[in-house]
Design an enzyme around this catalytic site. Sequence first.
Site, PDB file in Angstrom:
ATOM      1  N   ALA A  57       0.844  -1.197   0.000  1.00 45.06           N
ATOM      2  CA  ALA A  57       0.000   0.000   0.000  1.00 45.06           C
ATOM      3  C   ALA A  57       0.876   1.242   0.000  1.00 45.06           C
ATOM      4  O   ALA A  57       2.044   1.187   0.377  1.00 45.06           O
ATOM      5  CB  ALA A  57      -0.897   0.016   1.236  1.00 45.06           C
ATOM      6  N   THR A  98      -8.461  -0.157   5.940  1.00 44.98           N
ATOM      7  CA  THR A  98      -8.112   0.596   7.145  1.00 44.98           C
ATOM      8  C   THR A  98      -9.329   1.164   7.876  1.00 44.98           C
ATOM      9  O   THR A  98     -10.361   1.429   7.246  1.00 44.98           O
ATOM     10  CB  THR A  98      -7.173   1.763   6.732  1.00 44.98           C
ATOM     11  OG1 THR A  98      -7.026   2.660   7.818  1.00 44.98           O
ATOM     12  CG2 THR A  98      -7.714   2.549   5.549  1.00 44.98           C
ATOM     13  N   TYR A 124      -5.630   9.457   2.100  1.00 48.57           N
ATOM     14  CA  TYR A 124      -5.255   8.049   2.268  1.00 48.57           C
ATOM     15  C   TYR A 124      -6.509   7.181   2.442  1.00 48.57           C
ATOM     16  O   TYR A 124      -6.687   6.178   1.750  1.00 48.57           O
ATOM     17  CB  TYR A 124      -4.316   7.910   3.471  1.00 48.57           C
ATOM     18  CG  TYR A 124      -4.116   6.497   3.953  1.00 48.57           C
ATOM     19  CD1 TYR A 124      -3.313   5.602   3.239  1.00 48.57           C
ATOM     20  CD2 TYR A 124      -4.728   6.036   5.120  1.00 48.57           C
ATOM     21  CE1 TYR A 124      -3.129   4.296   3.689  1.00 48.57           C
ATOM     22  CE2 TYR A 124      -4.551   4.740   5.569  1.00 48.57           C
ATOM     23  CZ  TYR A 124      -3.756   3.878   4.856  1.00 48.57           C
ATOM     24  OH  TYR A 124      -3.587   2.581   5.298  1.00 48.57           O
ATOM     25  N   LYS A 128      -7.976   4.262  -0.064  1.00 49.77           N
ATOM     26  CA  LYS A 128      -8.141   2.879   0.397  1.00 49.77           C
ATOM     27  C   LYS A 128      -9.598   2.429   0.232  1.00 49.77           C
ATOM     28  O   LYS A 128      -9.865   1.284  -0.125  1.00 49.77           O
ATOM     29  CB  LYS A 128      -7.709   2.742   1.858  1.00 49.77           C
ATOM     30  CG  LYS A 128      -6.223   2.947   2.116  1.00 49.77           C
ATOM     31  CD  LYS A 128      -5.337   1.837   1.573  1.00 49.77           C
ATOM     32  CE  LYS A 128      -5.462   0.538   2.336  1.00 49.77           C
ATOM     33  NZ  LYS A 128      -4.533  -0.499   1.802  1.00 49.77           N
TER      34      LYS A 128
HETATM   35  N1  LIG Z   1       0.318   0.341   9.324  1.00 46.28           N
HETATM   36  C1  LIG Z   1      -0.890   0.549   9.842  1.00 46.28           C
HETATM   37  O1  LIG Z   1      -1.002   1.071  10.960  1.00 46.28           O
HETATM   38  C2  LIG Z   1      -2.125   0.122   9.088  1.00 46.28           C
HETATM   39  C3  LIG Z   1      -3.397   0.381   9.650  1.00 46.28           C
HETATM   40  C4  LIG Z   1      -4.526  -0.039   8.966  1.00 46.28           C
HETATM   41  C5  LIG Z   1      -4.407  -0.681   7.751  1.00 46.28           C
HETATM   42  N2  LIG Z   1      -3.180  -0.893   7.218  1.00 46.28           N
HETATM   43  C6  LIG Z   1      -3.075  -1.588   5.934  1.00 46.28           C
HETATM   44  O2  LIG Z   1      -2.413  -2.806   6.157  1.00 46.28           O
HETATM   45  C7  LIG Z   1      -1.612  -3.149   5.025  1.00 46.28           C
HETATM   46  C8  LIG Z   1      -0.187  -3.456   5.457  1.00 46.28           C
HETATM   47  O3  LIG Z   1       0.394  -2.299   6.058  1.00 46.28           O
HETATM   48  P1  LIG Z   1       1.885  -2.306   6.639  1.00 46.28           P
HETATM   49  O4  LIG Z   1       1.897  -1.455   7.859  1.00 46.28           O
HETATM   50  O5  LIG Z   1       2.414  -3.695   6.702  1.00 46.28           O
HETATM   51  O6  LIG Z   1       2.646  -1.515   5.494  1.00 46.28           O
HETATM   52  P2  LIG Z   1       4.226  -1.245   5.317  1.00 46.28           P
HETATM   53  O7  LIG Z   1       5.007  -1.901   6.387  1.00 46.28           O
HETATM   54  O8  LIG Z   1       4.383   0.246   5.139  1.00 46.28           O
HETATM   55  O9  LIG Z   1       4.546  -1.977   3.954  1.00 46.28           O
HETATM   56  C9  LIG Z   1       4.040  -1.493   2.738  1.00 46.28           C
HETATM   57  C10 LIG Z   1       4.499  -2.428   1.648  1.00 46.28           C
HETATM   58  O10 LIG Z   1       3.956  -1.968   0.406  1.00 46.28           O
HETATM   59  C11 LIG Z   1       4.964  -2.047  -0.565  1.00 46.28           C
HETATM   60  N3  LIG Z   1       4.681  -1.143  -1.677  1.00 46.28           N
HETATM   61  C12 LIG Z   1       4.531   0.199  -1.635  1.00 46.28           C
HETATM   62  N4  LIG Z   1       4.267   0.675  -2.874  1.00 46.28           N
HETATM   63  C13 LIG Z   1       4.256  -0.404  -3.710  1.00 46.28           C
HETATM   64  C14 LIG Z   1       4.037  -0.575  -5.102  1.00 46.28           C
HETATM   65  N5  LIG Z   1       3.812   0.470  -5.912  1.00 46.28           N
HETATM   66  N6  LIG Z   1       4.060  -1.834  -5.613  1.00 46.28           N
HETATM   67  C15 LIG Z   1       4.297  -2.894  -4.818  1.00 46.28           C
HETATM   68  N7  LIG Z   1       4.549  -2.804  -3.500  1.00 46.28           N
HETATM   69  C16 LIG Z   1       4.515  -1.564  -2.948  1.00 46.28           C
HETATM   70  C17 LIG Z   1       6.232  -1.658   0.192  1.00 46.28           C
HETATM   71  O11 LIG Z   1       7.361  -2.055  -0.551  1.00 46.28           O
HETATM   72  P3  LIG Z   1       8.789  -1.290  -0.402  1.00 46.28           P
HETATM   73  O12 LIG Z   1       9.465  -1.968   0.760  1.00 46.28           O
HETATM   74  O13 LIG Z   1       9.441  -1.537  -1.713  1.00 46.28           O
HETATM   75  O14 LIG Z   1       8.492   0.167  -0.144  1.00 46.28           O
HETATM   76  C18 LIG Z   1       6.023  -2.477   1.473  1.00 46.28           C
HETATM   77  O15 LIG Z   1       6.406  -3.815   1.280  1.00 46.28           O
HETATM   78  C19 LIG Z   1      -1.780  -1.994   4.036  1.00 46.28           C
HETATM   79  O16 LIG Z   1      -2.806  -2.286   3.122  1.00 46.28           O
HETATM   80  C20 LIG Z   1      -2.235  -0.846   4.910  1.00 46.28           C
HETATM   81  O17 LIG Z   1      -2.988   0.122   4.186  1.00 46.28           O
HETATM   82  C21 LIG Z   1      -2.029  -0.516   7.862  1.00 46.28           C
END
Ligand SMILES: NC(=O)c1ccc[n+]([C@@H]2O[C@H](COP(=O)([O-])OP(=O)(O)OC[C@H]3O[C@@H](n4cnc5c(N)ncnc54)[C@H](OP(=O)(O)O)[C@@H]3O)[C@@H](O)[C@H]2O)c1
Length: 291
Positions: A57, A98, A124, A128
């Site tokens: 994401a 989210t 954001y 989403k």
């Molecule tokens: N973090 C939170 O608090 C939270 C809360 C609610 C929902 N979510 C949702 O949960 C999911 C996982 O979140 P997370 O915290 O694990 O995220 P994260 O640690 O920030 O990881 C994001 C991942 O997305 C990849 N990415 C970004 N742009 C991309 C692209 N254009 N093509 C392919 N890959 C790409 C990144 O790769 P790189 O390493 O190459 O950048 C990374 O592997 C997401 O859908 C997020 O919206 C997160």
Amino acid sequence: MKYAVLGATGQLGRQFCKRLSGEAAPLARDQVDLTRPETAPLVLGALRPEVLINCAAFNFVDRAEKESADAFAVNTHGVRELALACRDFDCTVVHFSTDYVFGLDQKRRTPYAEDDPPGPVNVYGTSKLAGEYLVRSCCSKHFVIRTCGLYGVGGSGGKGGNFVETMLRLAQAGKPLRVVADQVCTPTYTSDLANAVVELIATQRYGLYHLTNANACSWYEFARAIFELERVRADLTPIASAEYAVPARRPVYSVLSTSLYESLGFAPLRPWREALAAYLHERQQRAPPNA
Ligand SMILES: NC(=O)c1ccc[n+]([C@@H]2O[C@H](COP(=O)([O-])OP(=O)(O)OC[C@H]3O[C@@H](n4cnc5c(N)ncnc54)[C@H](OP(=O)(O)O)[C@@H]3O)[C@@H](O)[C@H]2O)c1
């Protein structure tokens, strides 16, 4: 390989790769880039996974306000192409959304159900929400899972850690900490989420689900619990969101009800405080000796 995990370098993606070790092909951005629609069909065609778990994401909530084209390119248009590729290869898509799809109703103080009308208050959340709709309309074999406040071992690469690590780092550096006490949600441990999602996938009860740890707290209460459990003295002050200037508005209350998930016969995930204690224990086990 039964599973493929996109976003394998992120905190949730890493957790799925660990949980499904040996059963999952980890996919990084250089294999499937959500901004390059030709990449997903190529990789899915070669791997033919039964289930694609999309953890990728554009997650930069504040940056998204100015970089909305990038947020929509990944979270909306890229996700649509991915869902279409999954449909074409008869692959189940598991997609994460989210709690930030809510927030417009500022008086709300009861947990949101899946059928409550969404109303994001920032770019954001809007990108989403649009992505959710596209997954649900493009690929019938889908799980769209809204979750909240993720923290996992290793942290979010792009964001340089996670809230727990940031709090501990700043407290250990002796910095005064001012944390918002008027945004309430449910921080969620990626380990608990990944375990629950693997069981949910096995039911084949496709649809939109809310999934977080249980109970709720403000970010200030969460920070206080981190320091209590770690026995760290911190100079911590509760503040109002109005005192903390950031580009993107956040929901005041975005607690998600997990009743639909529980109606399938699953127990609720453990309370956030127990999950936090488990995370802190896990990170201690991983710390190098004498660290
Ligand atoms: N973090 C939170 O608090 C939270 C809360 C609610 C929902 N979510 C949702 O949960 C999911 C996982 O979140 P997370 O915290 O694990 O995220 P994260 O640690 O920030 O990881 C994001 C991942 O997305 C990849 N990415 C970004 N742009 C991309 C692209 N254009 N093509 C392919 N890959 C790409 C990144 O790769 P790189 O390493 O190459 O950048 C990374 O592997 C997401 O859908 C997020 O919206 C997160």
